[in-house]
Scaffold this motif. Structure first.
Motif, PDB file in Angstrom:
ATOM      1  N   LYS A 171       0.826  -1.220   0.000  1.00  0.00           N
ATOM      2  CA  LYS A 171       0.000   0.000   0.000  1.00  0.00           C
ATOM      3  C   LYS A 171       0.857   1.266   0.000  1.00  0.00           C
ATOM      4  CE  LYS A 171      -3.784  -2.166   2.607  1.00  0.00           C
ATOM      5  NZ  LYS A 171      -4.502  -2.200   3.911  1.00  0.00           N
ATOM      6  N   SER A 172       2.024   1.174   0.657  1.00  0.00           N
ATOM      7  CA  SER A 172       2.890   2.359   0.789  1.00  0.00           C
ATOM      8  C   SER A 172       4.336   1.980   0.457  1.00  0.00           C
ATOM      9  CB  SER A 172       2.809   2.922   2.204  1.00  0.00           C
ATOM     10  OG  SER A 172       1.480   3.222   2.556  1.00  0.00           O
ATOM     11  N   PRO A 173       4.641   1.768  -0.823  1.00  0.00           N
ATOM     12  CA  PRO A 173       5.967   1.270  -1.215  1.00  0.00           C
ATOM     13  C   PRO A 173       7.110   2.259  -0.996  1.00  0.00           C
ATOM     14  CG  PRO A 173       4.648   1.821  -3.144  1.00  0.00           C
ATOM     15  CD  PRO A 173       3.742   1.925  -1.976  1.00  0.00           C
ATOM     16  N   LYS A 174       6.809   3.491  -0.621  1.00  0.00           N
ATOM     17  CA  LYS A 174       7.859   4.484  -0.377  1.00  0.00           C
ATOM     18  C   LYS A 174       8.010   4.802   1.108  1.00  0.00           C
ATOM     19  CE  LYS A 174       8.941   5.181  -4.702  1.00  0.00           C
ATOM     20  NZ  LYS A 174      10.281   4.759  -5.209  1.00  0.00           N
ATOM     21  N   ASP A 175       7.389   3.998   1.940  1.00  0.00           N
ATOM     22  CA  ASP A 175       7.436   4.235   3.387  1.00  0.00           C
ATOM     23  C   ASP A 175       8.649   3.520   3.980  1.00  0.00           C
ATOM     24  OD1 ASP A 175       7.094   4.379   6.146  1.00  0.00           O
ATOM     25  OD2 ASP A 175       4.918   4.227   6.028  1.00  0.00           O
ATOM     26  N   LYS A 176       9.669   4.283   4.333  1.00  0.00           N
ATOM     27  CA  LYS A 176      10.911   3.696   4.858  1.00  0.00           C
ATOM     28  C   LYS A 176      10.673   2.912   6.148  1.00  0.00           C
ATOM     29  CE  LYS A 176      12.241   7.760   7.606  1.00  0.00           C
ATOM     30  NZ  LYS A 176      13.263   8.795   7.845  1.00  0.00           N
ATOM     31  N   HIS A 177       9.689   3.355   6.941  1.00  0.00           N
ATOM     32  CA  HIS A 177       9.436   2.700   8.230  1.00  0.00           C
ATOM     33  C   HIS A 177       8.999   1.246   8.044  1.00  0.00           C
ATOM     34  CE1 HIS A 177       9.853   6.547  10.141  1.00  0.00           C
ATOM     35  NE2 HIS A 177       8.867   7.065   9.465  1.00  0.00           N
ATOM     36  N   LEU A 178       8.280   0.972   6.969  1.00  0.00           N
ATOM     37  CA  LEU A 178       7.806  -0.388   6.719  1.00  0.00           C
ATOM     38  C   LEU A 178       8.974  -1.325   6.412  1.00  0.00           C
ATOM     39  CD1 LEU A 178       4.650   0.417   4.568  1.00  0.00           C
ATOM     40  CD2 LEU A 178       4.725  -0.228   6.975  1.00  0.00           C
ATOM     41  N   TYR A 179       9.888  -0.868   5.553  1.00  0.00           N
ATOM     42  CA  TYR A 179      11.059  -1.690   5.227  1.00  0.00           C
ATOM     43  C   TYR A 179      11.931  -1.865   6.474  1.00  0.00           C
ATOM     44  CZ  TYR A 179       9.693  -0.894   0.384  1.00  0.00           C
ATOM     45  OH  TYR A 179       8.991  -0.842  -0.794  1.00  0.00           O
ATOM     46  N   PHE A 180      12.058  -0.785   7.248  1.00  0.00           N
ATOM     47  CA  PHE A 180      12.835  -0.867   8.491  1.00  0.00           C
ATOM     48  C   PHE A 180      12.229  -1.911   9.429  1.00  0.00           C
ATOM     49  CE2 PHE A 180      13.472   0.494  12.917  1.00  0.00           C
ATOM     50  CZ  PHE A 180      14.860   0.526  12.970  1.00  0.00           C
ATOM     51  N   ALA A 181      10.903  -1.877   9.554  1.00  0.00           N
ATOM     52  CA  ALA A 181      10.232  -2.830  10.447  1.00  0.00           C
ATOM     53  C   ALA A 181      10.418  -4.263   9.966  1.00  0.00           C
ATOM     54  CB  ALA A 181       8.750  -2.498  10.549  1.00  0.00           C
ATOM     55  N   LEU A 182      10.229  -4.486   8.666  1.00  0.00           N
ATOM     56  CA  LEU A 182      10.366  -5.846   8.141  1.00  0.00           C
ATOM     57  C   LEU A 182      11.810  -6.325   8.270  1.00  0.00           C
ATOM     58  CD1 LEU A 182       9.124  -8.294   6.862  1.00  0.00           C
ATOM     59  CD2 LEU A 182       9.310  -7.203   4.609  1.00  0.00           C
ATOM     60  N   GLY A 183      12.760  -5.434   7.986  1.00  0.00           N
ATOM     61  CA  GLY A 183      14.171  -5.805   8.137  1.00  0.00           C
ATOM     62  C   GLY A 183      14.529  -6.125   9.576  1.00  0.00           C
ATOM     63  N   THR A 184      13.985  -5.344  10.490  1.00  0.00           N
ATOM     64  CA  THR A 184      14.276  -5.557  11.912  1.00  0.00           C
ATOM     65  C   THR A 184      13.634  -6.849  12.416  1.00  0.00           C
ATOM     66  OG1 THR A 184      14.348  -3.151  12.217  1.00  0.00           O
ATOM     67  CG2 THR A 184      14.164  -4.494  14.194  1.00  0.00           C
ATOM     68  N   ILE A 185      12.408  -7.111  11.945  1.00  0.00           N
ATOM     69  CA  ILE A 185      11.745  -8.367  12.314  1.00  0.00           C
ATOM     70  C   ILE A 185      12.527  -9.558  11.763  1.00  0.00           C
ATOM     71  CG2 ILE A 185       9.693  -9.774  11.910  1.00  0.00           C
ATOM     72  CD1 ILE A 185       9.404  -7.521  13.990  1.00  0.00           C
ATOM     73  N   ALA A 186      13.074  -9.394  10.561  1.00  0.00           N
ATOM     74  CA  ALA A 186      13.865 -10.468   9.964  1.00  0.00           C
ATOM     75  C   ALA A 186      15.104 -10.753  10.805  1.00  0.00           C
ATOM     76  CB  ALA A 186      14.263 -10.091   8.542  1.00  0.00           C
ATOM     77  N   MET A 187      15.618  -9.738  11.495  1.00  0.00           N
ATOM     78  CA  MET A 187      16.739  -9.949  12.410  1.00  0.00           C
ATOM     79  C   MET A 187      16.343 -10.931  13.500  1.00  0.00           C
ATOM     80  SD  MET A 187      17.962  -5.943  12.678  1.00  0.00           S
ATOM     81  CE  MET A 187      18.833  -6.174  14.209  1.00  0.00           C
ATOM     82  N   GLU A 188      15.128 -10.768  14.036  1.00  0.00           N
ATOM     83  CA  GLU A 188      14.629 -11.671  15.078  1.00  0.00           C
ATOM     84  C   GLU A 188      14.464 -13.090  14.540  1.00  0.00           C
ATOM     85  OE1 GLU A 188      14.210 -10.615  18.140  1.00  0.00           O
ATOM     86  OE2 GLU A 188      14.475  -8.472  17.743  1.00  0.00           O
ATOM     87  N   MET A 189      14.166 -13.176  13.262  1.00  0.00           N
ATOM     88  CA  MET A 189      13.936 -14.484  12.637  1.00  0.00           C
ATOM     89  C   MET A 189      15.219 -15.065  12.038  1.00  0.00           C
ATOM     90  SD  MET A 189      10.338 -13.308  10.817  1.00  0.00           S
ATOM     91  CE  MET A 189      10.060 -14.828   9.929  1.00  0.00           C
ATOM     92  N   ASN A 190      16.340 -14.302  12.176  1.00  0.00           N
ATOM     93  CA  ASN A 190      17.636 -14.735  11.674  1.00  0.00           C
ATOM     94  C   ASN A 190      17.622 -14.974  10.164  1.00  0.00           C
ATOM     95  OD1 ASN A 190      20.326 -15.157  12.402  1.00  0.00           O
ATOM     96  ND2 ASN A 190      20.082 -17.385  12.361  1.00  0.00           N
ATOM     97  N   ASP A 191      16.895 -14.114   9.462  1.00  0.00           N
ATOM     98  CA  ASP A 191      16.760 -14.226   8.003  1.00  0.00           C
ATOM     99  C   ASP A 191      17.667 -13.167   7.361  1.00  0.00           C
ATOM    100  OD1 ASP A 191      16.002 -14.162   5.336  1.00  0.00           O
ATOM    101  OD2 ASP A 191      13.858 -14.339   5.750  1.00  0.00           O
TER     102      ASP A 191
END
Length: 377
Positions: A246-266
């Motif tokens: 919905k918001s492909p230019k929202d940096k916060h969304l990519y930051f959140a997904l990247g940070t969550i991926a850290m928790e998942m060791n991805d």
């Protein structure tokens, strides 16, 4: 002929008399119906007076009396849709709900389980059908809101997280009367739910706040993390992916997904999304920091593991060290970008010195050692 006229006149007089009796009866009935509404108002006023003087016994007595009267007014065709009746009903049932929190078992028998729903519905109807009590309702809703914030904060501080969640969650039941949404209360309800280990409910509160764009730099991650803590990793990732669509230019969304991926060791998802975040905002310090610290930490852990192996495990040790250097390579650039934004961060500068030394980059080791010494002064 005269006798006929006399008969007609007598009939008309009798009819008029009956009509007058009917009018008197209707007027009396209407008066009685209005009196019930007035009784409710007077009892509620007495409740408020007792509340101000701290007379708890009289306060509860008058509130019960007010409830009895308003219930009668609410079931009467003459007054059930009266703005005054509806407003009073909202006031009285809200007070019942608040006094119920005092924990008087005997009093609480008088409070129906759906007191909140009854009060909100009455306020809403009064607010929608007439402007007469709009300012009163607005004042009441704002007062209730402040009381719930106070109650929720006190409960949270006392580690009574369920009570805190209920108080903060109730705020928007009342603000909805005014067609308003209090996103801060939603967020606080989510925090209370999370502290109560009710992660599913926390995720739902956070998600609602996210949909209102509340604190976008942290709410998306909070939502996804709550889903993960609830064991619903798929929902966490799906939530963020839908938000990104919905918001492909929202940096916060990519930051959140990247940070969550850290928790998942991805590692792949970490790289893709945090790099996307800094692509959108080249000065996004938090994204640089997370990306660099994630991979530097992985590299450090591997070096620690290699160092703990016995001398005869040289092959395995070499493999671990080689992999650690690969991770350090991923960490170097984002951490360098980070210190251009925050050049006094001692911890990051110290990490850069160690990474440069491990990578045998003497020039960068000297550079960051100099910056580290300056930052420590």
């Amino acid at each position: 002929m005269t006798q006929q006229i006399i008969k007609i006149m007598n009939y008309l007089n009798m009819t008029k008399g009956a009509l007058m009796v009917g009018i008197v009866m209707i007027s009396s009935l209407s008066f009685a119906q209005k009196k019930v509404e007035t009784d409710a108002a007077l009892a509620f006023q007495n409740y408020e007076k007792a509340q101000m003087t701290g007379d708890m016994v009289e306060m509860k007595k008058q509130l019960i009396k007010a409830k009895e009267s308003i219930d009668l007014a609410s079931t009467n065709a003459e007054t059930e849709k009266s703005p005054k009746t509806l407003f009073l009903k909202g006031e009285i049932y809200t007070s019942l709900l608040l006094v119920k929190m005092l924990g008087d078992a005997e009093f609480n028998k008088n409070v129906p389980e759906n007191a909140k729903e009854i009060s909100v519905k009455a306020y809403k109807e009064a607010y929608d059908i007439s402007n007469k009590y709009d300012s009163d309702i607005q004042n009441s809703v704002n007062t209730i809101k402040q009381m719930l914030y106070t109650t929720g904060s006190a409960a949270f501080d006392a580690k009574k997280y369920k009570e805190a969640m209920m108080a903060f969650g109730t705020v928007n039941d009342y603000t909805a009367v005014l067609n308003q949404l209090d996103t801060t209360a939603i967020y606080y309800a989510g925090i209370a739910a999370e502290n109560d280990s009710n992660y599913v409910q926390a995720a739902e509160y956070y998600k609602k706040a996210a949909e209102s764009n509340y604190k976008p730099d942290l709410i998306y991650r909070s939502t996804a993390m709550a889903y993960i803590k609830a064991g619903q990793n798929d929902k966490a990732v799906e939530f963020l992916k839908q938000a990104i669509a919905k918001s492909p230019k929202d940096k916060h969304l990519y930051f959140a997904l990247g940070t969550i991926a850290m928790e998942m060791n991805d590692d792949k998802t970490v790289l893709e999304n945090l790099n996307k975040a800094v692509e959108i905002d080249p000065n996004y310090a938090d994204a640089y920091y997370n990306l660099g610290s994630y991979f530097s930490s992985k590299g450090f852990d591997l070096r620690q593991k290699a160092g703990s192996l016995p001398p005869n495990a040289k092959k395995e040790s070499d493999e671990l060290l080689a992999k650690s250097l690969e991770f350090y390579g991923f960490a170097m650039e984002p951490l360098e970008k980070y210190v251009t934004i925050s050049p006094k961060d001692v911890d990051v500068l110290n990490s850069l010195v160690k990474i440069a030394r491990a990578l045998k980059n003497t020039e960068k080791e000297a550079k960051y050692k100099q910056m580290l010494d300056a930052a420590r002064k």
